[in-house]
Design a protein around this motif. Sequence first.
Motif, PDB file in Angstrom:
ATOM      1  N   SER A 115      -2.042   8.969  -3.184  1.00 18.97           N
ATOM      2  CA  SER A 115      -3.273   9.623  -2.716  1.00 18.97           C
ATOM      3  C   SER A 115      -2.998  10.910  -1.942  1.00 18.97           C
ATOM      4  CB  SER A 115      -4.101   8.658  -1.866  1.00 18.97           C
ATOM      5  OG  SER A 115      -3.453   8.400  -0.644  1.00 18.97           O
ATOM      6  N   ILE A 116      -1.802  11.055  -1.352  1.00 19.43           N
ATOM      7  CA  ILE A 116      -1.496  12.226  -0.525  1.00 19.43           C
ATOM      8  C   ILE A 116      -0.688  13.280  -1.272  1.00 19.43           C
ATOM      9  CG2 ILE A 116      -0.289  13.047   1.539  1.00 19.43           C
ATOM     10  CD1 ILE A 116      -0.886  10.318   2.828  1.00 19.43           C
ATOM     11  N   ALA A 117       0.360  12.860  -1.958  1.00 16.05           N
ATOM     12  CA  ALA A 117       1.279  13.809  -2.596  1.00 16.05           C
ATOM     13  C   ALA A 117       0.636  14.452  -3.821  1.00 16.05           C
ATOM     14  CB  ALA A 117       2.567  13.097  -3.001  1.00 16.05           C
ATOM     15  N   ASP A 118       1.112  15.649  -4.172  1.00 16.49           N
ATOM     16  CA  ASP A 118       0.641  16.290  -5.392  1.00 16.49           C
ATOM     17  C   ASP A 118       1.186  15.570  -6.621  1.00 16.49           C
ATOM     18  OD1 ASP A 118      -0.981  18.678  -4.543  1.00 16.49           O
ATOM     19  OD2 ASP A 118       0.823  18.929  -3.335  1.00 16.49           O
ATOM     20  N   SER A 119       2.392  15.014  -6.509  1.00 16.54           N
ATOM     21  CA  SER A 119       2.947  14.186  -7.571  1.00 16.54           C
ATOM     22  C   SER A 119       4.028  13.299  -6.972  1.00 16.54           C
ATOM     23  CB  SER A 119       3.543  15.050  -8.694  1.00 16.54           C
ATOM     24  OG  SER A 119       4.612  15.843  -8.215  1.00 16.54           O
ATOM     25  N   TRP A 120       4.383  12.242  -7.694  1.00  8.43           N
ATOM     26  CA  TRP A 120       5.490  11.384  -7.278  1.00  8.43           C
ATOM     27  C   TRP A 120       6.163  10.828  -8.514  1.00  8.43           C
ATOM     28  CZ3 TRP A 120       5.772   6.042  -8.101  1.00  8.43           C
ATOM     29  CH2 TRP A 120       4.594   5.419  -8.515  1.00  8.43           C
ATOM     30  N   HIS A 121       7.372  10.336  -8.327  1.00  2.19           N
ATOM     31  CA  HIS A 121       8.189   9.877  -9.446  1.00  2.19           C
ATOM     32  C   HIS A 121       9.095   8.750  -8.955  1.00  2.19           C
ATOM     33  CE1 HIS A 121      11.157  10.027 -12.699  1.00  2.19           C
ATOM     34  NE2 HIS A 121      12.080  10.086 -11.760  1.00  2.19           N
ATOM     35  N   ALA A 122       9.342   7.780  -9.807  1.00  2.00           N
ATOM     36  CA  ALA A 122      10.333   6.737  -9.520  1.00  2.00           C
ATOM     37  C   ALA A 122      11.225   6.580 -10.735  1.00  2.00           C
ATOM     38  CB  ALA A 122       9.637   5.415  -9.204  1.00  2.00           C
ATOM     39  N   GLY A 123      12.501   6.332 -10.495  1.00  2.00           N
ATOM     40  CA  GLY A 123      13.422   6.145 -11.606  1.00  2.00           C
ATOM     41  C   GLY A 123      14.831   5.912 -11.105  1.00  2.00           C
ATOM     42  N   PRO A 124      15.806   6.014 -12.007  1.00  2.00           N
ATOM     43  CA  PRO A 124      17.206   5.821 -11.604  1.00  2.00           C
ATOM     44  C   PRO A 124      17.669   6.943 -10.669  1.00  2.00           C
ATOM     45  CG  PRO A 124      16.945   5.683 -14.001  1.00  2.00           C
ATOM     46  CD  PRO A 124      15.660   6.204 -13.451  1.00  2.00           C
ATOM     47  N   SER A 125      18.416   6.571  -9.654  1.00  2.00           N
ATOM     48  CA  SER A 125      18.952   7.537  -8.693  1.00  2.00           C
ATOM     49  C   SER A 125      20.303   8.063  -9.163  1.00  2.00           C
ATOM     50  CB  SER A 125      19.125   6.856  -7.328  1.00  2.00           C
ATOM     51  OG  SER A 125      19.928   7.639  -6.467  1.00  2.00           O
ATOM     52  N   ARG A 126      20.571   9.342  -8.873  1.00  2.00           N
ATOM     53  CA  ARG A 126      21.889   9.896  -9.208  1.00  2.00           C
ATOM     54  C   ARG A 126      22.979   9.267  -8.342  1.00  2.00           C
ATOM     55  NH1 ARG A 126      19.083  13.685  -6.561  1.00  2.00           N
ATOM     56  NH2 ARG A 126      19.885  14.407  -4.569  1.00  2.00           N
ATOM     57  N   HIS A 127      22.580   8.547  -7.260  1.00  2.00           N
ATOM     58  CA  HIS A 127      23.546   7.846  -6.407  1.00  2.00           C
ATOM     59  C   HIS A 127      23.734   6.400  -6.871  1.00  2.00           C
ATOM     60  CE1 HIS A 127      23.415  11.220  -3.636  1.00  2.00           C
ATOM     61  NE2 HIS A 127      22.111  11.085  -3.510  1.00  2.00           N
ATOM     62  N   GLY A 128      23.061   6.023  -7.947  1.00  2.00           N
ATOM     63  CA  GLY A 128      23.030   4.619  -8.364  1.00  2.00           C
ATOM     64  C   GLY A 128      21.823   3.946  -7.731  1.00  2.00           C
ATOM     65  N   GLY A 129      21.246   2.980  -8.391  1.00  2.00           N
ATOM     66  CA  GLY A 129      20.059   2.323  -7.852  1.00  2.00           C
ATOM     67  C   GLY A 129      18.800   3.092  -8.216  1.00  2.00           C
ATOM     68  N   THR A 130      17.905   3.247  -7.237  1.00  2.00           N
ATOM     69  CA  THR A 130      16.566   3.767  -7.469  1.00  2.00           C
ATOM     70  C   THR A 130      16.283   4.971  -6.585  1.00  2.00           C
ATOM     71  OG1 THR A 130      15.792   1.536  -7.930  1.00  2.00           O
ATOM     72  CG2 THR A 130      14.105   3.132  -7.353  1.00  2.00           C
ATOM     73  N   VAL A 131      15.511   5.925  -7.117  1.00  2.00           N
ATOM     74  CA  VAL A 131      14.954   6.990  -6.295  1.00  2.00           C
ATOM     75  C   VAL A 131      13.442   6.960  -6.455  1.00  2.00           C
ATOM     76  CG1 VAL A 131      15.158   8.782  -8.104  1.00  2.00           C
ATOM     77  CG2 VAL A 131      14.998   9.448  -5.692  1.00  2.00           C
TER      78      VAL A 131
ATOM     79  N   ARG B  12       0.798  -1.229   0.000  1.00  2.00           N
ATOM     80  CA  ARG B  12       0.000   0.000   0.000  1.00  2.00           C
ATOM     81  C   ARG B  12       0.831   1.280   0.000  1.00  2.00           C
ATOM     82  NH1 ARG B  12      -2.646  -3.715   2.731  1.00  2.00           N
ATOM     83  NH2 ARG B  12      -4.775  -4.139   2.100  1.00  2.00           N
ATOM     84  N   GLY B  13       2.155   1.183   0.104  1.00  2.00           N
ATOM     85  CA  GLY B  13       3.007   2.356   0.233  1.00  2.00           C
ATOM     86  C   GLY B  13       2.844   3.365  -0.886  1.00  2.00           C
ATOM     87  N   LEU B  14       2.974   2.912  -2.134  1.00  2.00           N
ATOM     88  CA  LEU B  14       2.851   3.849  -3.257  1.00  2.00           C
ATOM     89  C   LEU B  14       1.414   4.306  -3.466  1.00  2.00           C
ATOM     90  CD1 LEU B  14       5.401   2.512  -5.878  1.00  2.00           C
ATOM     91  CD2 LEU B  14       5.562   4.579  -4.487  1.00  2.00           C
ATOM     92  N   LEU B  15       0.447   3.475  -3.139  1.00  2.00           N
ATOM     93  CA  LEU B  15      -0.955   3.907  -3.202  1.00  2.00           C
ATOM     94  C   LEU B  15      -1.184   5.076  -2.248  1.00  2.00           C
ATOM     95  CD1 LEU B  15      -3.009   0.568  -3.265  1.00  2.00           C
ATOM     96  CD2 LEU B  15      -2.986   2.344  -5.016  1.00  2.00           C
ATOM     97  N   LEU B  16      -0.602   4.957  -1.063  1.00  2.00           N
ATOM     98  CA  LEU B  16      -0.718   6.018  -0.064  1.00  2.00           C
ATOM     99  C   LEU B  16      -0.052   7.299  -0.573  1.00  2.00           C
ATOM    100  CD1 LEU B  16      -1.477   6.082   3.197  1.00  2.00           C
ATOM    101  CD2 LEU B  16       0.962   6.526   3.272  1.00  2.00           C
TER     102      LEU B  16
END
Length: 145
Positions: A118-134, A111-115
């Motif tokens: 529903s709360i944030a104005d926007s969200w994003h997932a993708g490659p992290s500038r530190h390597g891995g995921t943001v 339920r984390g991303l569903l939450l």
Amino acid sequence: MGDSTHERGRPGRQSLGAMTLHPLPDSVSMARRWFRKFIAPYDPACSVDDCALMISELVTNAILYGRSDDTWVVRVEWFREGDSLRVEVHNPGFPANVRMRRPDANDAHGRGLLLVDSIADSWHAGPSRHGGTVVAFVMADAWRS
């Protein structure tokens, strides 16, 4: 929602804080406490409780899904971008694995991303500038102009 790998030098972006957490269950409550403490002097107009809840969910996901053969950490960073607050959670997992699920009523997880959605104005997932995921979320109008 741009790719976070290109946002480091974005004009109008002010770093407000960051924390590095070990991938342990205690880190979730620590992330909430530290965020509340470090954001308080900036007096945001958005709900700090909502932000702390979303951080809890994203740090939990980062701990569950982060993967590395080496010792690794979860990094949480937050920024002021104009009147918005942007919070990023980085882990060494694979960006393609981030997706919203539709859990069953008796499913304990998912339920984390569903939450966040529903709360944030926007969200994003993708490659992290530190390597891995943001995974990042934005609260618009976090400061009154």
